[in-house]
Design a protein around this motif. Structure first.
Motif, PDB file in Angstrom:
ATOM      1  N   THR A 102      39.092  94.922  77.074  1.00 36.24           N
ATOM      2  CA  THR A 102      38.119  93.683  76.446  1.00 36.24           C
ATOM      3  C   THR A 102      38.167  93.175  75.331  1.00 36.24           C
ATOM      4  OG1 THR A 102      36.841  92.513  76.955  1.00 36.24           O
ATOM      5  CG2 THR A 102      36.263  94.949  76.341  1.00 36.24           C
ATOM      6  N   GLU A 103      37.813  91.994  74.384  1.00 34.37           N
ATOM      7  CA  GLU A 103      37.713  91.881  73.081  1.00 34.37           C
ATOM      8  C   GLU A 103      37.109  91.701  73.027  1.00 34.37           C
ATOM      9  OE1 GLU A 103      40.703  89.338  71.658  1.00 34.37           O
ATOM     10  OE2 GLU A 103      41.684  90.348  72.076  1.00 34.37           O
ATOM     11  N   LEU A 104      35.556  91.889  72.130  1.00 35.72           N
ATOM     12  CA  LEU A 104      34.591  92.130  71.652  1.00 35.72           C
ATOM     13  C   LEU A 104      34.198  91.168  70.296  1.00 35.72           C
ATOM     14  CD1 LEU A 104      32.820  95.323  72.260  1.00 35.72           C
ATOM     15  CD2 LEU A 104      32.886  93.760  74.115  1.00 35.72           C
ATOM     16  N   ASP A 105      33.348  90.362  70.133  1.00 37.27           N
ATOM     17  CA  ASP A 105      33.181  89.346  69.326  1.00 37.27           C
ATOM     18  C   ASP A 105      31.457  90.283  68.575  1.00 37.27           C
ATOM     19  OD1 ASP A 105      35.369  87.422  68.890  1.00 37.27           O
ATOM     20  OD2 ASP A 105      34.034  86.426  70.091  1.00 37.27           O
ATOM     21  N   LEU A 106      32.016  91.541  67.912  1.00 33.26           N
ATOM     22  CA  LEU A 106      30.342  91.325  67.252  1.00 33.26           C
ATOM     23  C   LEU A 106      30.827  91.157  65.412  1.00 33.26           C
ATOM     24  CD1 LEU A 106      31.743  95.163  68.097  1.00 33.26           C
ATOM     25  CD2 LEU A 106      30.249  93.689  68.995  1.00 33.26           C
ATOM     26  N   ALA A 107      29.321  91.247  65.119  1.00 33.45           N
ATOM     27  CA  ALA A 107      29.121  91.275  64.113  1.00 33.45           C
ATOM     28  C   ALA A 107      29.597  91.717  62.766  1.00 33.45           C
ATOM     29  CB  ALA A 107      27.455  90.500  63.979  1.00 33.45           C
ATOM     30  N   PRO A 108      29.405  91.702  61.502  1.00 30.15           N
ATOM     31  CA  PRO A 108      30.283  92.810  60.592  1.00 30.15           C
ATOM     32  C   PRO A 108      29.169  93.555  60.099  1.00 30.15           C
ATOM     33  CG  PRO A 108      30.470  90.311  59.673  1.00 30.15           C
ATOM     34  CD  PRO A 108      29.911  90.269  61.190  1.00 30.15           C
TER      35      PRO A 108
END
Length: 140
Positions: A102-108
């Motif tokens: 998967t590809e995750l959008d994670l906060a810094p």
């Protein structure tokens, strides 16, 4: 019946009847991260690849011995209670289609990731087939 419909039907049966039980895990089963590595510094979106040994991957709703599907736990402190379905929320990602990446959008910032294999009804095996928890740092 689609994968999501099968999952909902199974979960409804488990919740209504209290018939949840953990299936036995194969002795040699293990789940692990292919990428990223523990301690990695990455940018978002983060590509996460799952590995599984000693079991097969099958979509949710598939009732076949020694198979299950991946769940990704993000910034979670503990596993779900024994015999209970894995929650589905921002911290518990389900891959009921049998996906292995998967590809995750994670906060810094710093995040923990852990993999947990569930059966056709999203219930962890006994003993749990769970990866080592890894920590990654996401840059801006």
């Amino acid at each position: 019946m689609g994968v999501q419909s099968k999952w909902l039907a199974g979960l409804t049966l488990v919740m209504a009847t209290g018939l949840a039980h953990a299936r036995p895990a194969p002795d040699d089963a293990s789940v692990y991260f292919i990428t990223p590595e523990d301690g990695a510094t990455v940018s978002s979106p983060v590509t996460v690849r799952f590995g599984l040994k000693g079991m097969g991957v099958a979509p949710a709703g598939t009732d076949k011995a020694n198979t299950g599907h991946h769940h990704l736990l993000i910034d979670v402190d503990s596993l779900p209670p024994k015999g209970q379905p894995i929650p589905s929320d921002d911290h518990h990602k389900h891959f009921g289609g049998g996906q292995t990446e998967t590809e995750l959008d994670l906060a810094p910032g710093q995040h923990t990731l852990q993999l947990l294999v569930g059966d056709q009804n999203h219930i962890p095996f006994d003993p749990p087939v769970v990866s080592k928890k890894i920590t990654i740092t996401v840059t801006e």
